[in-house]
Scaffold this motif. Structure first.
Motif, PDB file in Angstrom:
ATOM      1  N   THR A 257      -4.388  -1.996 -11.753  1.00  0.00           N
ATOM      2  CA  THR A 257      -4.946  -1.179 -12.744  1.00  0.00           C
ATOM      3  C   THR A 257      -4.924   0.486 -12.067  1.00  0.00           C
ATOM      4  O   THR A 257      -4.815   0.520 -10.798  1.00  0.00           O
TER       5      THR A 257
ATOM      6  N   ASN B 283      -5.092  -7.523  -9.738  1.00  0.00           N
ATOM      7  CA  ASN B 283      -4.280  -6.407  -9.451  1.00  0.00           C
ATOM      8  C   ASN B 283      -2.938  -6.833  -8.768  1.00  0.00           C
ATOM      9  O   ASN B 283      -2.281  -5.995  -8.487  1.00  0.00           O
TER      10      ASN B 283
ATOM     11  N   THR C 179      -4.485  -0.304 -17.379  1.00  0.00           N
ATOM     12  CA  THR C 179      -4.269  -1.530 -17.165  1.00  0.00           C
ATOM     13  C   THR C 179      -3.047  -2.125 -17.685  1.00  0.00           C
ATOM     14  O   THR C 179      -2.974  -2.739 -18.999  1.00  0.00           O
TER      15      THR C 179
END
Length: 136
Positions: free
Chosen positions: A53, A48, A66
């Motif tokens: 996300t 991430n 995402t």
């Protein structure tokens, strides 16, 4: 010397422009993708760092979003198909696993703040209770 100085300034200007464009692109992709209850994973968690996300929870569905460099990946589960919500708490962040009734792959959300994970579970359970109460 003037030719070399001009070339150096153009190279620095081009590098700064590229960094600004990339920074804007990453910032834009990291903004909430919808209004409502959107929970964004921490950029400190694995996978991430650039594009965290996000999970949108509505009365009718759970959507995992995402972003990618080009495009995005979206997965949604209707609220009636959510079988369970599991929270795996670590030292700093939590992972949320949303399993389905049909046995399909669950939605896995890594790197959410603990409070967000608990709120996600509470929202899903609340929306499911409301849905099944209205069906009686």
């Amino acid at each position: 010397m003037t030719g070399e100085s001009d070339w150096l300034w153009w190279a620095v200007a081009a590098a700064v422009t590229i960094v600004v464009i990339l920074g804007f692109w990453i910032w834009r992709k990291g903004r909430p993708f919808a209004s409502g209850d959107v929970f964004r994973a921490s950029r400190l968690s694995a996978g991430n760092h650039l594009f965290p996300t996000q999970v949108l929870i509505t009365p009718s569905s759970v959507v995992q979003y995402t972003p990618r460099w080009i495009g995005r990946e979206e997965e949604s589960i209707h609220m009636t198909h959510v079988a369970s919500v599991k929270i795996d708490t670590h030292a700093l962040l939590s992972d949320v696993l949303i399993e389905t009734t049909g046995g399909a792959d669950p939605i896995r959300c890594h790197g959410h703040r603990k409070g967000d994970a608990v709120r996600m579970k509470a929202l899903i359970e609340g929306y499911q209770n409301d849905y099944y109460k209205s069906q009686k």
